[in-house]
Scaffold this motif. Sequence first.
Motif, PDB file in Angstrom:
ATOM      1  N   GLY A  54      28.751  46.527  -1.173  1.00 57.43           N
ATOM      2  CA  GLY A  54      29.187  45.346  -0.442  1.00 57.43           C
ATOM      3  C   GLY A  54      29.640  44.195  -1.314  1.00 57.43           C
ATOM      4  N   ILE A  55      29.600  44.365  -2.655  1.00 58.90           N
ATOM      5  CA  ILE A  55      30.033  43.301  -3.559  1.00 58.90           C
ATOM      6  C   ILE A  55      31.063  43.853  -4.531  1.00 58.90           C
ATOM      7  CG2 ILE A  55      29.315  41.605  -5.280  1.00 58.90           C
ATOM      8  CD1 ILE A  55      26.522  41.729  -4.095  1.00 58.90           C
ATOM      9  N   ASP A  56      32.226  43.220  -4.593  1.00 61.64           N
ATOM     10  CA  ASP A  56      33.296  43.678  -5.474  1.00 61.64           C
ATOM     11  C   ASP A  56      33.134  43.086  -6.866  1.00 61.64           C
ATOM     12  OD1 ASP A  56      34.442  45.122  -3.411  1.00 61.64           O
ATOM     13  OD2 ASP A  56      35.690  43.444  -2.773  1.00 61.64           O
ATOM     14  N   LYS A  57      32.032  43.405  -7.502  1.00 67.92           N
ATOM     15  CA  LYS A  57      31.753  42.866  -8.825  1.00 67.92           C
ATOM     16  C   LYS A  57      30.762  43.769  -9.542  1.00 67.92           C
ATOM     17  CE  LYS A  57      30.383  38.607 -11.158  1.00 67.92           C
ATOM     18  NZ  LYS A  57      30.076  37.173 -11.014  1.00 67.92           N
ATOM     19  N   VAL A  58      30.903  43.878 -10.851  1.00 68.74           N
ATOM     20  CA  VAL A  58      29.970  44.657 -11.660  1.00 68.74           C
ATOM     21  C   VAL A  58      28.900  43.724 -12.212  1.00 68.74           C
ATOM     22  CG1 VAL A  58      29.720  46.127 -13.690  1.00 68.74           C
ATOM     23  CG2 VAL A  58      31.770  46.294 -12.269  1.00 68.74           C
ATOM     24  N   PHE A  59      27.640  44.159 -12.154  1.00 68.54           N
ATOM     25  CA  PHE A  59      26.527  43.349 -12.631  1.00 68.54           C
ATOM     26  C   PHE A  59      25.779  44.064 -13.748  1.00 68.54           C
ATOM     27  CE2 PHE A  59      27.026  41.823  -8.278  1.00 68.54           C
ATOM     28  CZ  PHE A  59      26.899  40.451  -8.424  1.00 68.54           C
ATOM     29  N   LEU A  60      25.075  43.283 -14.568  1.00 62.29           N
ATOM     30  CA  LEU A  60      24.082  43.826 -15.489  1.00 62.29           C
ATOM     31  C   LEU A  60      22.736  43.694 -14.793  1.00 62.29           C
ATOM     32  CD1 LEU A  60      25.209  42.294 -18.907  1.00 62.29           C
ATOM     33  CD2 LEU A  60      25.236  44.709 -18.271  1.00 62.29           C
ATOM     34  N   SER A  61      22.029  44.810 -14.615  1.00 65.29           N
ATOM     35  CA  SER A  61      20.782  44.744 -13.855  1.00 65.29           C
ATOM     36  C   SER A  61      19.730  45.688 -14.414  1.00 65.29           C
ATOM     37  CB  SER A  61      21.039  45.086 -12.388  1.00 65.29           C
ATOM     38  OG  SER A  61      21.310  46.462 -12.245  1.00 65.29           O
ATOM     39  N   LYS A  62      18.480  45.428 -14.004  1.00 67.23           N
ATOM     40  CA  LYS A  62      17.388  46.356 -14.280  1.00 67.23           C
ATOM     41  C   LYS A  62      16.392  46.257 -13.125  1.00 67.23           C
ATOM     42  CE  LYS A  62      14.975  43.246 -17.542  1.00 67.23           C
ATOM     43  NZ  LYS A  62      14.407  43.163 -18.910  1.00 67.23           N
ATOM     44  N   TYR A  63      15.650  47.352 -12.938  1.00 67.99           N
ATOM     45  CA  TYR A  63      14.737  47.457 -11.796  1.00 67.99           C
ATOM     46  C   TYR A  63      13.309  47.205 -12.235  1.00 67.99           C
ATOM     47  CZ  TYR A  63      12.034  49.590  -8.010  1.00 67.99           C
ATOM     48  OH  TYR A  63      11.124  49.822  -7.003  1.00 67.99           O
ATOM     49  N   ASN A  64      12.652  46.270 -11.561  1.00 75.32           N
ATOM     50  CA  ASN A  64      11.249  45.946 -11.808  1.00 75.32           C
ATOM     51  C   ASN A  64      10.387  46.773 -10.848  1.00 75.32           C
ATOM     52  OD1 ASN A  64       8.640  44.628 -11.660  1.00 75.32           O
ATOM     53  ND2 ASN A  64       9.569  42.870 -12.683  1.00 75.32           N
ATOM     54  N   ILE A  65       9.705  47.775 -11.389  1.00 76.51           N
ATOM     55  CA  ILE A  65       8.898  48.662 -10.544  1.00 76.51           C
ATOM     56  C   ILE A  65       7.726  47.900  -9.933  1.00 76.51           C
ATOM     57  CG2 ILE A  65       7.550  50.796 -10.464  1.00 76.51           C
ATOM     58  CD1 ILE A  65       9.014  51.721 -12.964  1.00 76.51           C
ATOM     59  N   ALA A  66       7.068  47.072 -10.735  1.00 78.44           N
ATOM     60  CA  ALA A  66       5.862  46.377 -10.282  1.00 78.44           C
ATOM     61  C   ALA A  66       6.138  45.485  -9.074  1.00 78.44           C
ATOM     62  CB  ALA A  66       5.268  45.556 -11.420  1.00 78.44           C
ATOM     63  N   LEU A  67       7.281  44.798  -9.088  1.00 84.22           N
ATOM     64  CA  LEU A  67       7.618  43.884  -7.997  1.00 84.22           C
ATOM     65  C   LEU A  67       8.614  44.492  -7.018  1.00 84.22           C
ATOM     66  CD1 LEU A  67       7.884  40.529  -9.988  1.00 84.22           C
ATOM     67  CD2 LEU A  67       5.914  41.473  -8.767  1.00 84.22           C
ATOM     68  N   ASP A  68       9.052  45.733  -7.275  1.00 83.86           N
ATOM     69  CA  ASP A  68      10.009  46.430  -6.420  1.00 83.86           C
ATOM     70  C   ASP A  68      11.229  45.553  -6.149  1.00 83.86           C
ATOM     71  OD1 ASP A  68      11.031  48.543  -4.900  1.00 83.86           O
ATOM     72  OD2 ASP A  68      10.131  47.805  -3.042  1.00 83.86           O
ATOM     73  N   GLN A  69      11.890  45.130  -7.231  1.00 78.68           N
ATOM     74  CA  GLN A  69      13.052  44.263  -7.075  1.00 78.68           C
ATOM     75  C   GLN A  69      14.032  44.468  -8.225  1.00 78.68           C
ATOM     76  OE1 GLN A  69      11.126  40.427  -7.090  1.00 78.68           O
ATOM     77  NE2 GLN A  69      11.327  40.185  -9.293  1.00 78.68           N
ATOM     78  N   PHE A  70      15.297  44.141  -7.961  1.00 72.33           N
ATOM     79  CA  PHE A  70      16.329  44.207  -8.986  1.00 72.33           C
ATOM     80  C   PHE A  70      16.572  42.824  -9.562  1.00 72.33           C
ATOM     81  CE2 PHE A  70      17.327  48.420  -7.470  1.00 72.33           C
ATOM     82  CZ  PHE A  70      17.787  49.049  -8.617  1.00 72.33           C
ATOM     83  N   GLU A  71      16.707  42.786 -10.884  1.00 71.95           N
ATOM     84  CA  GLU A  71      16.979  41.539 -11.577  1.00 71.95           C
ATOM     85  C   GLU A  71      18.361  41.634 -12.224  1.00 71.95           C
ATOM     86  OE1 GLU A  71      13.605  41.295 -14.147  1.00 71.95           O
ATOM     87  OE2 GLU A  71      12.229  41.449 -12.440  1.00 71.95           O
ATOM     88  N   PHE A  72      19.170  40.586 -12.042  1.00 74.03           N
ATOM     89  CA  PHE A  72      20.537  40.579 -12.529  1.00 74.03           C
ATOM     90  C   PHE A  72      20.726  39.501 -13.584  1.00 74.03           C
ATOM     91  CE2 PHE A  72      20.768  42.903  -8.702  1.00 74.03           C
ATOM     92  CZ  PHE A  72      21.860  43.752  -8.819  1.00 74.03           C
ATOM     93  N   LYS A  73      21.494  39.845 -14.601  1.00 68.66           N
ATOM     94  CA  LYS A  73      21.753  38.906 -15.682  1.00 68.66           C
ATOM     95  C   LYS A  73      23.206  38.472 -15.645  1.00 68.66           C
ATOM     96  CE  LYS A  73      21.071  38.391 -20.686  1.00 68.66           C
ATOM     97  NZ  LYS A  73      20.662  39.091 -21.914  1.00 68.66           N
ATOM     98  N   GLU A  74      23.425  37.167 -15.639  1.00 69.54           N
ATOM     99  CA  GLU A  74      24.781  36.633 -15.637  1.00 69.54           C
ATOM    100  C   GLU A  74      24.773  35.283 -16.353  1.00 69.54           C
ATOM    101  OE1 GLU A  74      28.518  36.521 -12.599  1.00 69.54           O
ATOM    102  OE2 GLU A  74      26.545  36.126 -11.767  1.00 69.54           O
ATOM    103  N   ASP A  75      25.633  35.143 -17.360  1.00 68.54           N
ATOM    104  CA  ASP A  75      25.701  33.910 -18.153  1.00 68.54           C
ATOM    105  C   ASP A  75      24.327  33.546 -18.723  1.00 68.54           C
ATOM    106  OD1 ASP A  75      28.413  33.674 -17.562  1.00 68.54           O
ATOM    107  OD2 ASP A  75      27.999  32.563 -15.719  1.00 68.54           O
ATOM    108  N   GLU A  76      23.622  34.584 -19.201  1.00 67.10           N
ATOM    109  CA  GLU A  76      22.302  34.416 -19.835  1.00 67.10           C
ATOM    110  C   GLU A  76      21.203  33.967 -18.865  1.00 67.10           C
ATOM    111  OE1 GLU A  76      21.857  35.634 -22.850  1.00 67.10           O
ATOM    112  OE2 GLU A  76      23.990  36.104 -22.746  1.00 67.10           O
ATOM    113  N   GLU A  77      21.511  33.873 -17.589  1.00 69.55           N
ATOM    114  CA  GLU A  77      20.503  33.570 -16.585  1.00 69.55           C
ATOM    115  C   GLU A  77      20.104  34.858 -15.875  1.00 69.55           C
ATOM    116  OE1 GLU A  77      18.989  30.705 -15.954  1.00 69.55           O
ATOM    117  OE2 GLU A  77      20.124  29.644 -17.505  1.00 69.55           O
TER     118      GLU A  77
END
Length: 223
Positions: free
Chosen positions: A64-87
Amino acid sequence: MKSFVTVYLTFTALACFAQNGSQVGQTIVLQNFQDARKYALGPGNLIEGSPYYEDVFFLSKVEGIDKVFLSKYNIALDQFEFKEDEEVYILPKKPVYKTVILPKSKFVLLDYTSENILKNGYLIELFKSDNVSLYKKLRIKTTEIQEAKAYEKASPARYVKISPEYYIQIKENGIVNFPKNKKELLSLFSVSNEKIEDYLKKNKTSFKSDDDLIKLTSFLAEL
């Protein structure tokens, strides 16, 4: 029947997409992220080890998003974290963003039943067809802080990865725990007992192996 095809071809296209500088897409609402390791047990409780599926950020595509992201999956919190502009941000757990494709895995946000308890979270799609689908749930536990005792040093809390859980969906029914052994499997597919018993005997299937369960589910989809 359509089985889940490996996502390497998808990522060949994604790499070209990123290199061409064509990352113009919809706006995604992300939340500011605080260090999961430090706050999972509350402020001041640093947890050793890693809560992540992989510690590095990978190129990923969100449905649903026309963009490529840098991401990793946090198993403990069951969530995806995305990195963009060092944030670093957290992907909202909303149906509109339900599918996240990494180089070697496809994660889907789904409702599923674990030991008779209805849950919602990210499952890895291992096999999908019109009749039967197979999913895997990554798991991690957090050990407790051990206070110092006589002749023993204190030890901090630690993340420890444990065996994954497997789930099955038959046609339009709900997603439930995959049978843990032959007896449970035969009770689930009682009309095809002889064929299933013959398959298990010939293939010596392990109910704890991704590859074996993918092959078994593919077989079940054809019954």
